[in-house]
Design a protein around this motif. Structure first.
Motif, PDB file in Angstrom:
ATOM      1  N   ARG A 165      84.028  67.986  40.988  1.00 48.94           N
ATOM      2  CA  ARG A 165      83.264  68.152  39.743  1.00 48.94           C
ATOM      3  C   ARG A 165      83.015  66.804  39.063  1.00 48.94           C
ATOM      4  O   ARG A 165      81.932  66.548  38.532  1.00 48.94           O
ATOM      5  N   GLU A 166      84.037  65.957  39.064  1.00 53.31           N
ATOM      6  CA  GLU A 166      83.903  64.658  38.394  1.00 53.31           C
ATOM      7  C   GLU A 166      82.812  63.810  39.037  1.00 53.31           C
ATOM      8  O   GLU A 166      82.002  63.180  38.337  1.00 53.31           O
ATOM      9  N   ARG A 167      82.763  63.826  40.367  1.00 52.75           N
ATOM     10  CA  ARG A 167      81.751  63.025  41.066  1.00 52.75           C
ATOM     11  C   ARG A 167      80.352  63.570  40.800  1.00 52.75           C
ATOM     12  O   ARG A 167      79.400  62.801  40.627  1.00 52.75           O
ATOM     13  N   LEU A 168      80.224  64.885  40.749  1.00 51.79           N
ATOM     14  CA  LEU A 168      78.915  65.478  40.446  1.00 51.79           C
ATOM     15  C   LEU A 168      78.506  65.233  38.996  1.00 51.79           C
ATOM     16  O   LEU A 168      77.337  65.007  38.694  1.00 51.79           O
ATOM     17  N   LEU A 169      79.483  65.297  38.096  1.00 52.43           N
ATOM     18  CA  LEU A 169      79.185  65.083  36.669  1.00 52.43           C
ATOM     19  C   LEU A 169      78.642  63.680  36.410  1.00 52.43           C
ATOM     20  O   LEU A 169      77.769  63.485  35.561  1.00 52.43           O
ATOM     21  N   ASN A 170      79.177  62.704  37.139  1.00 49.12           N
ATOM     22  CA  ASN A 170      78.683  61.327  36.968  1.00 49.12           C
ATOM     23  C   ASN A 170      77.196  61.232  37.299  1.00 49.12           C
ATOM     24  O   ASN A 170      76.427  60.562  36.606  1.00 49.12           O
ATOM     25  N   PHE A 171      76.781  61.932  38.376  1.00 49.72           N
ATOM     26  CA  PHE A 171      75.380  61.867  38.776  1.00 49.72           C
ATOM     27  C   PHE A 171      74.487  62.726  37.893  1.00 49.72           C
ATOM     28  O   PHE A 171      73.366  62.345  37.568  1.00 49.72           O
ATOM     29  N   ILE A 172      74.988  63.892  37.482  1.00 58.23           N
ATOM     30  CA  ILE A 172      74.153  64.755  36.644  1.00 58.23           C
ATOM     31  C   ILE A 172      73.874  64.080  35.308  1.00 58.23           C
ATOM     32  O   ILE A 172      72.799  64.241  34.731  1.00 58.23           O
ATOM     33  N   SER A 173      74.822  63.272  34.821  1.00 56.35           N
ATOM     34  CA  SER A 173      74.598  62.561  33.558  1.00 56.35           C
ATOM     35  C   SER A 173      73.467  61.545  33.702  1.00 56.35           C
ATOM     36  O   SER A 173      72.647  61.367  32.791  1.00 56.35           O
ATOM     37  N   LEU A 174      73.406  60.880  34.870  1.00 51.80           N
ATOM     38  CA  LEU A 174      72.323  59.911  35.111  1.00 51.80           C
ATOM     39  C   LEU A 174      70.982  60.622  35.281  1.00 51.80           C
ATOM     40  O   LEU A 174      69.942  60.142  34.798  1.00 51.80           O
ATOM     41  N   ILE A 175      71.000  61.785  35.951  1.00 54.14           N
ATOM     42  CA  ILE A 175      69.753  62.539  36.136  1.00 54.14           C
ATOM     43  C   ILE A 175      69.249  63.081  34.803  1.00 54.14           C
ATOM     44  O   ILE A 175      68.051  63.083  34.519  1.00 54.14           O
ATOM     45  N   GLU A 176      70.195  63.553  33.953  1.00 58.60           N
ATOM     46  CA  GLU A 176      69.813  64.029  32.615  1.00 58.60           C
ATOM     47  C   GLU A 176      69.194  62.879  31.810  1.00 58.60           C
ATOM     48  O   GLU A 176      68.266  63.075  31.025  1.00 58.60           O
ATOM     49  N   LEU A 177      69.713  61.676  32.020  1.00 65.08           N
ATOM     50  CA  LEU A 177      69.174  60.503  31.331  1.00 65.08           C
ATOM     51  C   LEU A 177      67.743  60.233  31.789  1.00 65.08           C
ATOM     52  O   LEU A 177      66.871  59.866  30.977  1.00 65.08           O
ATOM     53  N   GLU A 178      67.501  60.432  33.078  1.00 66.16           N
ATOM     54  CA  GLU A 178      66.131  60.270  33.598  1.00 66.16           C
ATOM     55  C   GLU A 178      65.174  61.236  32.910  1.00 66.16           C
ATOM     56  O   GLU A 178      64.034  60.885  32.583  1.00 66.16           O
ATOM     57  N   LEU A 179      65.636  62.471  32.676  1.00 56.72           N
ATOM     58  CA  LEU A 179      64.777  63.474  32.030  1.00 56.72           C
ATOM     59  C   LEU A 179      64.436  63.077  30.606  1.00 56.72           C
ATOM     60  O   LEU A 179      63.340  63.359  30.108  1.00 56.72           O
ATOM     61  N   ASP A 180      65.369  62.392  29.926  1.00 56.52           N
ATOM     62  CA  ASP A 180      65.114  61.928  28.561  1.00 56.52           C
ATOM     63  C   ASP A 180      64.039  60.843  28.528  1.00 56.52           C
ATOM     64  O   ASP A 180      63.355  60.647  27.517  1.00 56.52           O
TER      65      ASP A 180
END
Length: 465
Positions: A165-180
């Protein structure tokens, strides 16, 4: 919401015993204990240090119920994370219930099944998979089941899931940033690194999913169906394996008309042996029902042990082998052919040469159930078929069906992420699939849970745990 009431329960098994434990947990546990407990020393329980034991008497309106030892635990350093008291009394059921009634009379209430462990989960003392492992540990009836449950209770499985989960959370945070910053067409998450991560996570989840087959065996035992024609010695073999007269043995054909089951622990693994009605054509309605159950149990078994009589003609022996071959699933079931009653003939090896339908992976053994000859070799073959040796000491093994289903769902989500990366789907769709994978992984540890899920898990616990 965490229930603030103070709960109590008898934590030891029902019946007479030398000592019994009555547990009390909640905000007012120490106050309620003070109302009923008179220590030998005058100092109050609430003034005593945590993690100490005190001798005294439990009283109800001046009447002494028993001399007891009271163990004191203060929040947050207790099993539940709350103020807790454990009263060790003499093991008479009358005494146990009088103490319980006295605690309820002074403000406590009876605990629900698993409520102590549920509070431990809600108070952050353990995650949901660890809480479930507590129940598995209590129910463990073999060395392997005990070992796996203990590893999970101590966080072996949880740490594996947390790492994913931790490894996925790191990437999802960057992808969410891309959406912003979607209007600026920037890319914060390296797609090459994400692809590598997804492949690693997929491999780990697949490993956990595949471990469930062995985990289910460790937890619930290996079902072994003993099948064959009538009067070939199936019941005699069951008795030899169990080392007791569990099944009726007779020279009369068709003696066993129903399914007889019993368990035995071999090499730390529980085996569930199923003695079935003999396979033959019969007009007896009751025996026919037993034969139908034989075929049903044969399909459910992980190991099918076909017993043939060395003293019978080859046509009848091969007929039973053909019947078994038509019933079992070669992809998921092991077949062990046992040529029985070898003490009655000179050359049992001749039978092996004329067997029709044996496959390379099938095992062939020569035994005498009545004389208990080569039973040790049969036991060794059963253990070999489970193949515990392929499990390393540090391997995480999934034993819980709820965890297995969540991992299967997570695997489906991560497959969609992988496909999305290959086809370069829009970032918002990619993010949704990663969120789904995180959701399913979170269901295992309780990071994401519902009252319904918690209710289903803890209702199966014993009261007092």
């Amino acid at each position: 919401m965490i229930d603030q009431s103070t709960i109590c329960a008898i934590s030891t098994a029902p019946g007479n015993g030398a000592i019994a434990i009555v547990r009390l947990s909640g905000e007012h546990a120490l106050d309620i204990c003070e109302k009923v407990f008179t220590p030998v020393k005058s100092k109050k329980i609430s003034e005593q240090k945590a993690n100490t034991v005190h001798f005294g008497t439990i009283q109800d309106e001046g009447e002494i119920i028993d001399e007891v030892l009271v163990s004191l635990f203060k929040a947050p350093h207790s099993y539940t994370g709350e103020n807790s008291v454990e009263i060790a009394c003499h093991g008479a059921p009358f005494i146990q219930h009088r103490i319980l009634q006295t605690l309820i009379k002074n403000g406590a209430r009876t605990a629900n099944p698993g409520e102590f462990t549920q509070r431990a989960f809600l108070n952050g003392k353990m995650d949901l998979s660890q809480a479930e492992a507590v129940a598995d540990l209590i129910a463990s009836n073999s060395a392997a089941a005990h070992k796996v449950a203990l590893q999970q209770m101590r966080g072996g499985f949880s740490s594996e899931i947390a790492g994913l989960r931790e490894r996925l959370l790191n990437f999802i945070s960057l992808i969410e940033l891309e959406l912003d910053f979607s209007e600026e067409d920037v890319e914060f998450a390296d797609r090459t690194q994400l692809t590598k991560l997804v492949n690693e996570i997929k491999s780990l989840i697949e490993k956990l999913v595949n471990s469930f087959e062995l985990g289910n065996v460790i937890k619930n035992g290996v079902p072994v169906a003993i099948v064959g024609n009538t009067n070939v010695g199936k019941s005699t073999l069951l008795n030899a394996l169990l080392n007791e007269d569990r099944a009726i043995v007779s020279d009369i054909e068709g003696t066993t008309r129903d399914v007889i089951e019993d368990t035995i622990n071999l090499g730390g693994i529980t085996f569930r042996f199923i003695d079935t009605a003999g396979i033959r054509t019969t007009k007896d309605r009751i025996e026919s029902m037993g034969i139908e159950r034989t075929y049903s149990k044969m399909k459910q078994a992980q190991i099918v042990m076909l017993l043939v009589d060395a003293d019978r003609d080859m046509d009848r022996i091969n007929e039973s082998l053909v019947s078994v071959n038509k019933t079992i699933d070669r992809n998921s079931q092991h077949l062990v052919v046992c040529i029985n009653k070898i003490d009655l003939i000179e050359n049992p090896q001749e039978i092996a040469k004329n067997l029709i339908g044996m496959q390379a992976e099938d095992k062939l053994l020569f035994i005498s159930a009545k004389q208990k000859q080569n039973i040790d070799a049969l036991t060794a073959e059963l253990l070999k078929s489970v193949n515990m040796n392929k499990v390393n000491e540090q391997d995480v093994i999934v034993t819980n069906i709820r965890h297995f289903e969540a991992l299967k769902n997570a695997l489906g989500s991560i497959d969609r992420v992988n496909d999305g990366l290959q086809t370069q789907i829009p970032t918002d769709f990619l993010a949704q699939d990663i969120r789904e994978c995180l959701h399913f992984l979170g269901e295992i540890t309780g990071d994401i849970s519902t009252d319904e899920v918690l209710g289903n898990i803890f209702k199966n616990f014993c009261i007092g745990k």
